[in-house]
Design an enzyme around this catalytic site. Structure first.
Site, PDB file in Angstrom:
ATOM      1  CB  THR A  57      -5.978   1.978   2.571  1.00  0.00           C
ATOM      2  OG1 THR A  57      -5.500   0.736   2.043  1.00  0.00           O
ATOM      3  CG2 THR A  57      -4.915   2.605   3.448  1.00  0.00           C
ATOM      4  CB  CYS A  58     -10.738   2.441   0.123  1.00  0.00           C
ATOM      5  SG  CYS A  58     -11.631   3.058   1.539  1.00  0.00           S
ATOM      6  CG  ASP A  59      -5.241  -0.618  -3.046  1.00  0.00           C
ATOM      7  OD1 ASP A  59      -5.372  -1.843  -3.316  1.00  0.00           O
ATOM      8  OD2 ASP A  59      -4.586   0.159  -3.746  1.00  0.00           O
TER       9      ASP A  59
END
Ligand SMILES: *Cc1c(COP(=O)(O)O)cnc(C)c1O
Length: 377
Positions: free
Chosen positions: A324-326
């Site tokens: 994910t983009c976290d």
């Protein structure tokens, strides 16, 4: 434990995307191991560890009872075939209307750790049995439970006296030594506290009947763990030491220890890269991370065994991260994880010991990634 049944399933069914595969035979073996190691204790499976209907039905049919934290979990246990007398509403933090719903469903055993909670139960489930949770140190647990649940033993005495005054049945004391507890003697001091609460109440004419010894039984990740047998011996010895020949009814609530080793997550390598030309560390990105079900890698607390098709070859410490983009979605970085040098993009990896606390921790669709699929075989 990657069983032959799990390997066959992955090989023949080729499920797409990351998924958890749970082998019910392993769950059954775990149930029997607990049953055998602690024959005098009732087993209340902690539903939150993995509420798959197949697991709940199996355990209900084997005679297990259930520790539930919400009305939804109570409903799941009932749907699996448990009768309400085999259900404990073990969360100390409940809305009064949920207590009323549980009561209407026939549940009559509730956890408390405060006077205010006792008042809710007296109003919404009159006459019910209550047990008071006491704090433990959590020392030695790899996933400690902090001070969120429980009160000091002296307050537990007051809470149970109050419950008695409000017409409830003051039934017992509970504690949880902390999850993934690898020290078998961790129950000793909590049982000493429980005995003191029993003694203080007896002086006031209130005779408690039960000690709920909680969960904490570990799953084998990378390090060996003591057997169920060893826990049984240590706990029985501690019960004798503190309660002599008037040992009360006892309950254990295994969650992780019942299902952790029964599940394996199949995942895929999406990218392997470095941050500069002379970067020592390879970054291995999987199609599952903290938000896809591996939340217990938080602070790198739980270190799962990871199998690849290249095992046996030369290894190199890697950073492992999710898709994910976290930026929090990194599994192991402070303590890098050795993976084979020949691991490549597209390779399948098996993350073992993932039967507990994975599917329920997975986000519904963070970044558009689907929640973790589960196959129970
Ligand atoms: C989560 C929980 C358990 C299960 O704990 P494990 O460490 O997974 O065995 C047992 N009892 C209560 C009250 C819990 O909240």
């Amino acid at each position: 434990m990657t069983t032959a049944r799990i390997l066959d399933f992955i090989k023949n069914r080729r499920p797409e995307g990351p998924c958890l595969v749970v082998d019910l035979d392993v769950v059954k073996g775990n149930y029997h191991a607990f049953r055998h190691a602690m024959p005098d204790s009732a087993i209340y499976y902690a539903v939150k560890a993995n509420p798959a209907p197949e697991i709940l039905s199996l355990l209900a049919s084997l005679g297990s009872s259930f520790d539930c934290a919400s009305v939804a979990e109570i409903q799941m246990a009932l749907d699996a075939g448990a009768t309400p007398d085999r259900i404990s509403f073990g969360n100390t933090i409940k809305k009064e209307r949920d207590i009323a719903r549980a009561h209407a469903l026939g549940v009559s055993l509730f956890a408390v750790d405060a006077h205010e909670e006792v008042e809710k139960i007296a109003r919404a489930a009159p006459g019910a049995r209550v047990f008071c949770r006491v704090l433990t140190s959590g020392e030695g647990a790899e996933w400690p439970l902090s001070r969120k649940f429980g009160c000091v033993p002296q307050m537990a005495v007051d809470v149970l006296v109050y419950a008695h005054q409000l017409g409830l049945e003051s039934y017992g004391v509970s504690f949880h030594v902390g999850s993934q507890m690898t020290q078998v003697d961790a129950w000793d001091s909590a049982l000493a506290d429980a005995k003191r609460v029993f003694g203080s109440l007896a002086k006031q004419g209130i005779h408690l009947k039960m000690v709920n010894m909680g969960g904490g039984f570990p799953t084998r990740y990378l390090k060996d763990i003591p057997s169920a047998e060893a826990y049984g011996k240590a706990i029985t010895a501690a019960l004798r030491k503190h309660f002599g020949n008037s040992i009360p009814l006892t309950i254990i609530e295994p969650g992780r220890g019942m299902v952790g080793n029964a599940g394996v997550i199949k995942a895929e390598v999406v990218l392997i890269s470095r941050k500069s030309d002379n970067d020592d560390a390879r970054w291995v990105f999987l199609d599952i991370g903290k938000f896809g079900g591996l939340a217990e890698t938080m602070d790198e607390a739980i270190r799962y065994p990871i199998r690849t098709v290249h095992d046996g070859g030369e290894m190199e410490p890697c950073v492992i991260a999710g898709p994910t983009c976290d930026s929090a979605d990194v599994l192991y970085e402070k303590n890098m994880y050795p993976l084979p040098l020949s691991l490549t993009i597209g390779d399948e990896v098996l993350i073992e010991g993932t039967g507990a606390y994975t599917t329920t921790y997975s986000a519904v669709a963070f970044n558009g990634f689907e929640p973790l699929k589960a196959y129970v075989i």
